[in-house]
Motif scaffolding. Structure first.
Motif, short mmCIF file in Angstrom:
data_model
loop_
_atom_site.label_atom_id
_atom_site.label_comp_id
_atom_site.label_asym_id
_atom_site.label_seq_id
_atom_site.Cartn_x
_atom_site.Cartn_y
_atom_site.Cartn_z
N LYS A 116 0.87 -1.18 0.00
CA LYS A 116 0.00 0.00 0.00
C LYS A 116 0.91 1.23 0.00
N PRO A 117 0.38 2.41 -0.32
CA PRO A 117 1.23 3.60 -0.38
C PRO A 117 1.95 3.86 0.94
N VAL A 118 3.17 4.36 0.82
CA VAL A 118 3.97 4.73 1.99
C VAL A 118 4.53 6.13 1.75
N LEU A 119 4.29 7.01 2.71
CA LEU A 119 4.90 8.33 2.68
C LEU A 119 6.09 8.30 3.62
N VAL A 120 7.28 8.50 3.07
CA VAL A 120 8.52 8.52 3.86
C VAL A 120 8.94 9.97 4.00
N ASN A 121 9.13 10.42 5.24
CA ASN A 121 9.48 11.80 5.52
C ASN A 121 10.76 11.84 6.33
N PHE A 122 11.82 12.42 5.76
CA PHE A 122 13.07 12.63 6.49
C PHE A 122 12.96 13.97 7.21
N TRP A 123 13.28 13.97 8.50
CA TRP A 123 13.10 15.17 9.32
C TRP A 123 14.20 15.26 10.36
N ALA A 124 14.24 16.41 11.04
CA ALA A 124 15.18 16.64 12.13
C ALA A 124 14.53 17.55 13.17
N THR A 125 14.89 17.36 14.42
CA THR A 125 14.33 18.21 15.48
C THR A 125 14.78 19.65 15.34
N SER A 126 15.89 19.88 14.65
CA SER A 126 16.41 21.24 14.45
C SER A 126 15.82 21.92 13.22
N CYS A 127 14.89 21.28 12.55
CA CYS A 127 14.30 21.79 11.30
C CYS A 127 12.91 22.38 11.58
N PRO A 128 12.77 23.71 11.52
CA PRO A 128 11.47 24.33 11.80
C PRO A 128 10.36 23.85 10.85
N GLY A 129 10.68 23.69 9.56
CA GLY A 129 9.68 23.23 8.60
C GLY A 129 9.21 21.82 8.92
N CYS A 130 10.13 20.98 9.40
CA CYS A 130 9.78 19.60 9.77
C CYS A 130 8.78 19.59 10.92
N ILE A 131 9.10 20.37 11.93
CA ILE A 131 8.25 20.42 13.13
C ILE A 131 6.88 21.02 12.77
N LYS A 132 6.89 22.02 11.89
CA LYS A 132 5.65 22.67 11.48
C LYS A 132 4.72 21.72 10.73
N VAL B 72 20.02 11.78 1.13
CA VAL B 72 19.20 12.89 1.63
C VAL B 72 20.02 13.69 2.63
N LEU B 73 20.13 14.99 2.40
CA LEU B 73 20.86 15.87 3.31
C LEU B 73 19.97 16.97 3.88
N LEU B 74 18.97 17.39 3.11
CA LEU B 74 18.11 18.50 3.51
C LEU B 74 16.80 17.98 4.08
N THR B 75 16.30 18.70 5.08
CA THR B 75 15.02 18.32 5.68
C THR B 75 14.09 19.53 5.65
N PRO B 76 12.79 19.26 5.53
CA PRO B 76 12.18 17.97 5.29
C PRO B 76 12.35 17.54 3.83
N THR B 77 12.50 16.26 3.64
CA THR B 77 12.48 15.64 2.31
C THR B 77 11.53 14.46 2.39
N SER B 78 10.61 14.40 1.44
CA SER B 78 9.59 13.35 1.48
C SER B 78 9.49 12.61 0.16
N PHE B 79 9.11 11.33 0.28
CA PHE B 79 8.92 10.46 -0.88
C PHE B 79 7.60 9.73 -0.68
N LEU B 80 6.77 9.70 -1.73
CA LEU B 80 5.57 8.89 -1.70
C LEU B 80 5.82 7.68 -2.59
N ILE B 81 5.70 6.50 -2.00
CA ILE B 81 5.97 5.25 -2.70
C ILE B 81 4.65 4.55 -2.97
#
Length: 167
Positions: free
Chosen positions: A53-69, A128-137
């Motif tokens: 089934k579809p999977v959304l993979v999200n790379f994030w970091a606690t230091s990334c404001p966009g990730c937390i948002k 992947v180096l930048l966050t957030p980075t997301s992939f929908l599989i």
């Protein structure tokens, strides 16, 4: 001569932007997902190149404001679409384990958190180096959406609905 050079440069930039737009928005496939697996919160293993089934993979970091948002919005999308897809949030290798654990404990979102402590998952997804980075599989293992930056939630939700119609 300068005028010809600037026209060539303009055509090059327009072509590059068009290619990027096609690959990130309109393409039905951005390649095969890497052959890696993750464990869900319920202890199930998802093979990302054969997810069923579809999977959304999200790379994030606690230091990334966009990730937390975007985390609360991802939680709303998961609650709205339920079991039609899996959502896996992968913390970056550089994020201190204690900081990630504290964030997860303080924010019990309804999706799976995975710590990429050795960086292998980020590397498998193309370094992947930048966050957030997301992939929908897609269920067939093809990456059908990729974005560096915050998700376009309506677009992602629509793609998930098309890939997993409710019966």
């Amino acid at each position: 001569m300068q005028n010809i050079g600037s026209k060539i440069f303009t055509v090059f930039i327009i072509g590059l932007l068009g290619t990027l737009l096609y690959l990130t928005v309109f393409s039905d496939g951005l390649g095969q997902a890497p052959s890696v697996s993750v464990k869900t919160s319920q202890g199930q293993t998802i093979q990302l190149d054969k997810p069923l089934k579809p999977v959304l993979v999200n790379f994030w970091a606690t230091s990334c404001p966009g990730c937390i948002k975007e985390m609360p919005e991802m939680a709303k999308m998961k609650q709205a679409l339920g079991d039609r897809f899996e959502l896996v949030a992968i913390s970056m290798q550089y994020d201190p384990k204690e900081q990630v654990e504290k964030f997860i404990a303080n924010n019990p979102y309804p999706f799976t958190f995975v710590m990429d402590s050795d960086g292998k998952l980020a590397k498998a997804f193309g370094d992947v180096l930048l966050t957030p980075t997301s992939f929908l599989i897609a269920p067939n293992g093809r990456i059908v959406y990729q974005i560096v930056g915050e998700l376009q939630f309506e677009q992602v939700a629509e793609r998930i609905k098309r890939m997993s119609p409710q019966l």
